[in-house]
Design a protein around this motif. Structure first.
Motif, PDB file in Angstrom:
ATOM      1  N   LYS A   1      43.717 -76.187 -36.379  1.00 35.62           N
ATOM      2  CA  LYS A   1      45.157 -76.373 -36.202  1.00 35.62           C
ATOM      3  C   LYS A   1      45.484 -77.417 -35.140  1.00 35.62           C
ATOM      4  O   LYS A   1      46.452 -78.167 -35.291  1.00 35.62           O
ATOM      5  CB  LYS A   1      45.818 -75.024 -35.869  1.00 35.62           C
TER       6      LYS A   1
ATOM      7  N   THR B   1      43.701 -79.997 -34.312  1.00 36.56           N
ATOM      8  CA  THR B   1      43.240 -81.341 -34.660  1.00 36.56           C
ATOM      9  C   THR B   1      43.970 -81.884 -35.885  1.00 36.56           C
ATOM     10  O   THR B   1      43.731 -83.017 -36.291  1.00 36.56           O
ATOM     11  CB  THR B   1      41.721 -81.334 -34.979  1.00 36.56           C
ATOM     12  N   GLY B   2      44.847 -81.081 -36.463  1.00 37.57           N
ATOM     13  CA  GLY B   2      45.581 -81.533 -37.643  1.00 37.57           C
ATOM     14  C   GLY B   2      44.787 -81.416 -38.931  1.00 37.57           C
ATOM     15  O   GLY B   2      45.211 -81.896 -39.976  1.00 37.57           O
ATOM     16  N   ARG B   3      43.612 -80.787 -38.850  1.00 36.11           N
ATOM     17  CA  ARG B   3      42.783 -80.675 -40.060  1.00 36.11           C
ATOM     18  C   ARG B   3      43.233 -79.526 -40.958  1.00 36.11           C
ATOM     19  O   ARG B   3      42.948 -79.534 -42.155  1.00 36.11           O
ATOM     20  CB  ARG B   3      41.309 -80.463 -39.667  1.00 36.11           C
ATOM     21  N   ALA B   4      43.883 -78.518 -40.390  1.00 35.42           N
ATOM     22  CA  ALA B   4      44.318 -77.367 -41.189  1.00 35.42           C
ATOM     23  C   ALA B   4      45.287 -77.844 -42.266  1.00 35.42           C
ATOM     24  O   ALA B   4      46.248 -78.544 -41.969  1.00 35.42           O
ATOM     25  CB  ALA B   4      45.003 -76.338 -40.287  1.00 35.42           C
ATOM     26  N   LYS B   5      45.032 -77.450 -43.504  1.00 35.13           N
ATOM     27  CA  LYS B   5      45.886 -77.900 -44.612  1.00 35.13           C
ATOM     28  C   LYS B   5      46.907 -76.824 -44.966  1.00 35.13           C
ATOM     29  O   LYS B   5      46.560 -75.683 -45.224  1.00 35.13           O
ATOM     30  CB  LYS B   5      45.035 -78.201 -45.842  1.00 35.13           C
ATOM     31  N   TYR B   6      48.171 -77.225 -44.960  1.00 32.28           N
ATOM     32  CA  TYR B   6      49.261 -76.349 -45.389  1.00 32.28           C
ATOM     33  C   TYR B   6      49.578 -76.688 -46.849  1.00 32.28           C
ATOM     34  O   TYR B   6      49.097 -77.697 -47.380  1.00 32.28           O
ATOM     35  CB  TYR B   6      50.460 -76.525 -44.456  1.00 32.28           C
TER      36      TYR B   6
END
Lengths: 744, 201
Positions: A22, A24-29
């Protein structure tokens, strides 16, 4: 350091297991998956609140650059679940509940999606919105809650409750009567609701969808489109907040499925922020009247609690608005009355602390008013009327440690400094006030299935089809399994957010930790038993032993009474010629009646605030949030949830209100500028404290939820503190300087 | 210097980009108050755009109406930058443009010609987290994680611009970023901790 402090310290040092993804912006929504040849869908909204569409001209929109299709009631393909013909309905189809998007020319609320433009790019889709021309036959909508609720013929679904005598409070030595008003509040999670739908052939559907229960969405879509459940896969990897808005399937989900099938391409729909006010539900507007009376010593003689909340004209939505008065305090004479008021708005949905959040605002405000009239400390008044049993069901509370919460909160906030007479305490020219209020919510345990795979390297994978909208479910479940198996957290992987995993509940009603946590415990226990059986069968050192002689911990099977006799899981699986242990279990829920206990979580919020007597400006200086929610699984994430609930409660008390033009039915502040949610600088420092005693009647886990109680009671604690500071009682939220008698 | 193929003069570019911005960045609630259009707009030709994102040079052809946010998320696949309102009200889309924090939803992509954009994906140094990311992890400064990239990007400029000396000044600076889960207290703690550490970020 005592046990509690040791536990708090250890979990405070742990990080959320999905944290790195979350930050690092890697979590995909849901909207963030990219599929080949994906098209974009945007809704055209109705510009009236009520009536019918006479005609819709889509030719210009269709001719616009990049537009692939414009779907509306004239060209929408037949959807099995849209048919109202119950007699010829196939067995695997259910009628869609609520507004059937793109289905007919009836307009039920302002901003209703009336057409879907599908284009190759988002820009091209947006550019075509204004090219769609709709002509309406308009009917004057019924929007004005405050006016319409006075007309009894407009009310429906009235539900009465009575024990003892009705309106008994009027005969009490001391009583008060007051009315409370809470406007429509909107969830506004930061992530916009979104769906990407893709079909494989005619009967296999995959959707990436924002919701609080991928399993629930899977069943809804399967039954709407008449598909076998296994042919519908719902993926909800990460959820960017929801607070209730994801508890049902809204228009964007079937619309994306309809469009994707019609144009034979994947389709993505992301709602706009204004659409988040009209298309995904809200906390209904409520009016309440409480009459409450006590004898001179403060013993409650009667409570009458009446409430009305709005629903839509096309669907019933009920809330447990007045229920809290039936069971929170000991009182022999209680009557409640609840009705719905249908308006020409979209249908509401549960929002954090549904029912009780609004109900406790009224009851806990009324108790505060009564305490001043009785000249009894508000905390004392509550203790005097404390009940060990739930007075409604007559079942004993499985645990009710409210008194511990009162004691801690009083000490921490500095309750002794509170002035018994309002308006006397001053600091640097500001008026200082102290207030408190109680929150309560049901703490159920439902059904959940979990698959557990124990690999020969000692890692444990757990799977269930739930979603995590932010409370830290993934982290808590990992911890529960690691503790049970006595292995490090890193060896546990908890997978969720995919309907193809074993079925789990929707995340709501503060039930996830107890429900899924119990299933995780059962899965771990089952794995341990399998290991013990294998050890007895295959490992010579355990021959002739029984499972009770053995225990499993730290990736070893060993004798209970001799830890020198042991075998590693890796070795055991090797001699048993297995690569893993793979089991699926279902943990059943229990009702309060089966348990013979009433199970609830409780909270008490204490507030200290300052009011500028010149202009009515309010600074909330400190909040102490205490909770009795059984055993706390992870102090760090539970603490964060409690702090977050206070922020939500501050919004409810201080600013949140969807405002309507009652003539047209349009929301006039449908943005994050117009609808003010609390910001960084508006949040008081919050201390969090938990009773942290396991509720043994909730099973081995002993845990209950905190998601709702973290918010319930906050608004009343604030208005009660405001009264203590100024002598002015605000019974209609949100608090504004005007309501304190200042000009805008 | 040729800024953009859309017009020959800088003035022409400004006029055209301003009118595009007015059309496409006006909150839809306002736009819809006007009557429906009777003329089908002409197809918009793609514009050339060169910019650096997270240290990597991109030569792109983009729709002149595309916001920097949609360019990042929909065209390039940098989905770490989040869409929360598209009106510059929530801060979920904040990135650094030449080191300054910017609401990427309010910036037309083509106006970033030759500029350098840093997103959340470009903050960490490979697998080594940025000190602000580490502080967010440690202080549990997020729940759902959706506003988090924007909060972190704002937090970094908050410290860099010297606005993190007190918790009060941090809060004022960070009012640009909404967190609906309510992680504010832990966010401020994280920023204050990084500022107090004196680390050069």
């Amino acid at each position: 350091m005592n046990q509690d402090e040791l536990f708090y310290k250890s979990t405070m040092e742990e990080e959320r297991v999905d944290g790195i993804e979350k930050i690092t912006g890697r979590a995909k929504y849901s909207a963030e998956h990219s599929l080949p040849n994906m098209a974009y869908g945007v809704f055209v909204e109705s510009r009236i609140a009520k009536g019918t569409i006479k005609s819709m001209d889509i030719t210009k929109a269709l001719a616009s650059d990049g537009v692939i299709d414009v779907i509306y009631y004239e060209n929408c393909p037949a959807i099995p679940g849209y048919s109202t013909d119950a007699t010829n309905r196939p067995k695997n189809v259910s009628e869609w509940r609520g507004h059937k998007v793109l289905h007919d020319n009836v307009v039920r609320f302002f901003g209703q999606p009336i057409a879907l433009i599908v284009a190759d790019t988002l820009e091209n889709a947006n550019a075509a919105i204004r090219l769609v021309k709709a002509e309406y036959d308009t009917v004057i909508p019924e929007i004005d809650f405050d006016k319409l609720r006075l007309d009894e013929s407009k009310l429906k679904g009235t539900n009465n409750y009575k024990r003892g005598e009705e309106k008994k409070y009027k005969q009490a030595a001391v009583f008060i009567e007051a009315e409370y008003n809470i406007p429509i509040e909107v969830h506004n999670p930061m992530e916009l609701h979104a769906t990407i739908a893709v079909w494989e052939g005619d009967d296999k559907l995959t959707v990436y969808d924002k919701n609080q229960g991928p399993r629930n969405t899977q069943v809804t879509l399967a039954r709407t489109f008449g598909l076998p459940e296994k042919n519908v896969r719902v993926i909800t990897e990460n959820v960017g907040g929801a607070f209730g808005s994801g508890l049902r399937t809204w228009a964007n989900t079937p619309a994306a499925c309809i469009a994707a099938k019609k144009i034979q391409r994947p389709v993505k729909i992301v709602l706009t922020r204004p659409q988040m006010f009209t298309m995904i539900g809200y906390r209904p507007h409520s009016w309440q009247k409480v009459g409450i009376g006590a004898d001179n010593s403060g013993i409650l003689q009667g409570i009458s609690h009446e409430g009305i909340s709005n629903t839509s004209k096309y669907e019933d939505f009920r809330e447990g608005l007045v229920n809290v008065s039936r069971y929170l305090y000991a009182c022999a004479n209680v009557d409640t009355k609840y009705s719905m008021l249908p308006l020409d708005l979209s249908t509401p949905i549960w929002m954090r602390g549904p029912g009780e959040a609004s109900g406790c605002f009224a009851l806990e405000s009324a108790l505060d008013e009564l305490s001043y009239k009785l000249k009894i400390d508000p905390v004392e008044l509550r203790i005097k009327n404390f009940s060990d049993i739930n007075p409604e069901s007559k079942l004993p509370f499985s645990a009710n440690n409210l008194k511990d919460c009162y004691a801690y909160g009083k000490e921490k906030i500095g309750w002794s400094k509170r002035s018994k007479t309002p308006g006397l305490l001053k600091e640097n020219g500001w008026q200082i006030g102290y207030g408190m209020a109680v929150g309560v919510f049901g703490a159920g345990k439902g059904v959940a299935s979990v698959r557990a795979i124990l690999n020969n390297n000692g890692t444990l994978v757990l799977e269930t089809a739930i979603s995590d909208m932010g409370p830290g479910t993934t982290t808590s479940m990992t911890r529960i399994a690691a503790e049970k198996m006595q292995i490090p957290l890193e060896k546990v992987k908890f997978k969720l957010g995919d309907s193809s995993l074993p079925p789990g509940p929707s995340q709501g009603g503060s039930g996830t930790t107890s429900t899924v946590g119990s299933a995780v415990l059962l899965a771990c226990e089952t794995v341990q038993n399998k290991l013990k059986e294998l050890a007895i069968k295959f490992a010579p050192e355990f021959a002739n032993k029984t499972v009770t002689d053995l225990l499993v911990e730290n990736s070893l099977v060993q004798l209970v009474n001799n830890d020198q006799v042991k075998i590693s899981i890796t070795e055991l699986l090797k001699i048993a010629e297995k690569s893993n242990i793979d089991i699926t279990v279902t943990s059943t829920g229990k009702t309060a009646q089966e348990l013979k206990f009433a199970t609830n979580s409780f909270s008490v919020h204490f507030v200290r605030l300052a009011v500028n007597p010149k202009n009515g400006a309010i600074k909330i200086q400190q909040v102490v949030a205490t909770a009795d929610a059984g055993k706390i699984i992870n102090y760090k994430t539970a603490r964060s949830q409690m702090i977050g609930g206070v922020v939500g409660g501050v919004g409810m008390a201080m600013s949140e209100e969807a405002k309507f033009d009652t003539v047209t039915g349009q929301i006039i502040n449908a943005s994050l500028h117009g609808y003010h949610v609390p910001l960084h600088s508006e949040i008081p420092p919050t201390d969090v404290w938990f009773v942290n005693k396991p509720d043994n009647n909730m099973g081995e886990l002993g845990a209950k939820g905190v998601g709702e109680i973290s918010l319930i009671g906050v608004a009343a604690a604030i208005t009660n503190a405001l009264y203590n500071a100024t002598g002015k009682r605000v019974r209609s939220l949100p608090i504004t300087p005007q309501k304190l008698g200042f000009k805008a | 210097m040729k800024r953009c193929a859309i017009s020959d003069t800088r003035r022409g570019f400004i006029i055209k980009s301003a009118s595009i911005a007015a059309l496409y960045l006006t909150p839809s609630i306002l736009v819809k108050a006007y009557a429906t259009e009777s003329v089908i707009p002409l197809p918009i030709p793609k514009e050339k755009l060169q910019l650096t994102i997270n240290g990597k040079l991109f030569n792109l052809e983009v729709d002149a109406r595309t916001s920097l946010l949609n360019l990042l998320r929909e065209e390039i696949g940098y989905t770490g930058t989040k869409k929360g309102c598209e009106m510059g009200q929530c801060g979920a889309c904040i990135v650094h443009v030449n080191g300054k924090r910017t609401n990427s939803c309010l910036s037309l992509a083509v106006t970033n010609e030759k500029l350098s954009v840093t997103t959340i994906e470009g903050l960490a140094n490979g697998e080594a987290l940025h000190p602000m990311q580490e502080a967010f992890l440690k202080n549990d400064s997020f729940q759902c994680g959706y506003c988090t990239p924007g909060q972190i990007m704002s937090a970094v400029t908050c410290v860099r611009e010297g606005k993190a000396k007190t918790k009060a000044s941090i809060k004022n600076y960070m009012d640009s970023n909404i967190c609906r889960c309510g992680a504010y207290q832990n966010i401020v703690d994280a920023i204050y901790e990084v500022a107090q550490s004196g680390k050069k970020i």
